[in-house]
Write a protein that holds these residues in place. Sequence first.
Motif, PDB file in Angstrom:
ATOM      1  N   UNK A  88     -67.380 -92.029 -37.252  1.00  0.00           N
ATOM      2  CA  UNK A  88     -66.975 -91.343 -36.026  1.00  0.00           C
ATOM      3  C   UNK A  88     -66.341 -92.331 -35.056  1.00  0.00           C
ATOM      4  N   UNK A  89     -65.243 -91.926 -34.429  1.00  0.00           N
ATOM      5  CA  UNK A  89     -64.640 -92.745 -33.390  1.00  0.00           C
ATOM      6  C   UNK A  89     -63.575 -93.678 -33.933  1.00  0.00           C
ATOM      7  N   UNK A  90     -62.936 -94.395 -32.992  1.00  0.00           N
ATOM      8  CA  UNK A  90     -61.948 -95.402 -33.356  1.00  0.00           C
ATOM      9  C   UNK A  90     -60.517 -94.920 -33.362  1.00  0.00           C
ATOM     10  N   UNK A  91     -60.296 -93.636 -33.043  1.00  0.00           N
ATOM     11  CA  UNK A  91     -58.937 -93.073 -33.089  1.00  0.00           C
ATOM     12  C   UNK A  91     -58.234 -93.305 -31.759  1.00  0.00           C
ATOM     13  N   UNK A  92     -56.982 -93.756 -31.789  1.00  0.00           N
ATOM     14  CA  UNK A  92     -56.191 -93.924 -30.581  1.00  0.00           C
ATOM     15  C   UNK A  92     -55.621 -95.328 -30.463  1.00  0.00           C
ATOM     16  N   UNK A  93     -54.676 -95.482 -29.521  1.00  0.00           N
ATOM     17  CA  UNK A  93     -54.088 -96.800 -29.278  1.00  0.00           C
ATOM     18  C   UNK A  93     -55.148 -97.745 -28.720  1.00  0.00           C
ATOM     19  N   UNK A  94     -55.093 -98.987 -29.130  1.00  0.00           N
ATOM     20  CA  UNK A  94     -56.125 -99.937 -28.733  1.00  0.00           C
ATOM     21  C   UNK A  94     -56.204-100.087 -27.216  1.00  0.00           C
ATOM     22  N   UNK A  95     -55.066-100.060 -26.530  1.00  0.00           N
ATOM     23  CA  UNK A  95     -55.073-100.227 -25.075  1.00  0.00           C
ATOM     24  C   UNK A  95     -55.752 -99.062 -24.365  1.00  0.00           C
ATOM     25  N   UNK A  96     -55.829 -97.920 -25.025  1.00  0.00           N
ATOM     26  CA  UNK A  96     -56.465 -96.740 -24.431  1.00  0.00           C
ATOM     27  C   UNK A  96     -57.847 -96.468 -24.995  1.00  0.00           C
ATOM     28  N   UNK A  97     -58.262 -97.259 -25.960  1.00  0.00           N
ATOM     29  CA  UNK A  97     -59.462 -96.940 -26.727  1.00  0.00           C
ATOM     30  C   UNK A  97     -60.733 -97.278 -25.965  1.00  0.00           C
ATOM     31  N   UNK A  98     -61.669 -96.357 -25.985  1.00  0.00           N
ATOM     32  CA  UNK A  98     -63.016 -96.628 -25.499  1.00  0.00           C
ATOM     33  C   UNK A  98     -63.682 -97.547 -26.521  1.00  0.00           C
ATOM     34  N   UNK A  99     -63.946 -98.782 -26.132  1.00  0.00           N
ATOM     35  CA  UNK A  99     -64.436 -99.757 -27.103  1.00  0.00           C
ATOM     36  C   UNK A  99     -65.852 -99.447 -27.573  1.00  0.00           C
ATOM     37  N   UNK A 100     -66.590 -98.680 -26.791  1.00  0.00           N
ATOM     38  CA  UNK A 100     -67.884 -98.237 -27.303  1.00  0.00           C
ATOM     39  C   UNK A 100     -67.675 -97.292 -28.487  1.00  0.00           C
ATOM     40  N   UNK A 101     -66.569 -96.527 -28.442  1.00  0.00           N
ATOM     41  CA  UNK A 101     -66.230 -95.677 -29.576  1.00  0.00           C
ATOM     42  C   UNK A 101     -65.819 -96.477 -30.792  1.00  0.00           C
ATOM     43  N   UNK A 102     -65.168 -97.622 -30.550  1.00  0.00           N
ATOM     44  CA  UNK A 102     -64.803 -98.497 -31.668  1.00  0.00           C
ATOM     45  C   UNK A 102     -66.049 -99.072 -32.330  1.00  0.00           C
ATOM     46  N   UNK A 103     -67.005 -99.489 -31.506  1.00  0.00           N
ATOM     47  CA  UNK A 103     -68.271 -99.982 -32.064  1.00  0.00           C
ATOM     48  C   UNK A 103     -68.985 -98.881 -32.842  1.00  0.00           C
ATOM     49  N   UNK A 104     -68.927 -97.662 -32.306  1.00  0.00           N
ATOM     50  CA  UNK A 104     -69.544 -96.540 -33.016  1.00  0.00           C
ATOM     51  C   UNK A 104     -68.875 -96.306 -34.362  1.00  0.00           C
TER      52      UNK A 104
END
Length: 243
Positions: A88-104
């Motif tokens: 779950x998570x990690x979708x989107x441009x890196x500059x706009x990404x919620x990094x907690x979502x990237x960790x998730x």
Amino acid sequence: MTQLDAPTTLIIGGSAGIGLSAAQRLAADGHAVTVVGRDPDRLKRAVEQIGTDTARGLVADLCDRASLDALFAQVGALDHLVVTAPGNGGMGRLTDLDLSGLLAAFDTKLVAAAHAIQCAVPRLSKSGSITLVAAQSAQSALAGTAGLAAVNGAVQTIVPVLALELSPIRVNAVSPGVIDTAWWDRVVPEEERRELFASIAASIPVGRVGRPEEIADVIALLVRNGFMSGAVIPADGGGRLKP
């Protein structure tokens, strides 16, 4: 093949999409399949769709180690592990990404798969296998997929290392392109999804997006073929190719 002879195969994420298609294919090949998910109702429907006496569904949370420990204690000896949970998570441009979502995204795909592998290895047959599911995002430079590329690239990168570390247990992965599954319901509204699929279909050699049963065919190959280990097989309709 009798029930006693049937290979025992555990499919995590097997209640829908690629995982369910893999369970159906492996059951048709004679495996006694156990599908794992968090939703009891979906698991019940999945077992009905698999339609064999040796299929069953068990509830567990891939991100909860205690839940996984209890699951594998209940399952016992295994021949094959297939991990298809998409994360779950990690979708989107890196500059706009919620990094907690990237960790998730890392936690729910890479780390969760690592927990499952740690639990499975003591119970796996030495002639058995582990099959993971990565994604084409790891091999293609697509705007808006930096997080997905990082997570799936990590999954792909560990495959040959694990093949050496866990030998003679075989470790492989399939790397799908865009596959028409319910996963997309969580990330793209329906009308946008239709437009996205049409755009992707027009841009890749096969001229369409993929079907979950086509990825299940590759999973079945990796499970079946005892001479394949450390391999990551692309199944993306040629989407990784550049003109």
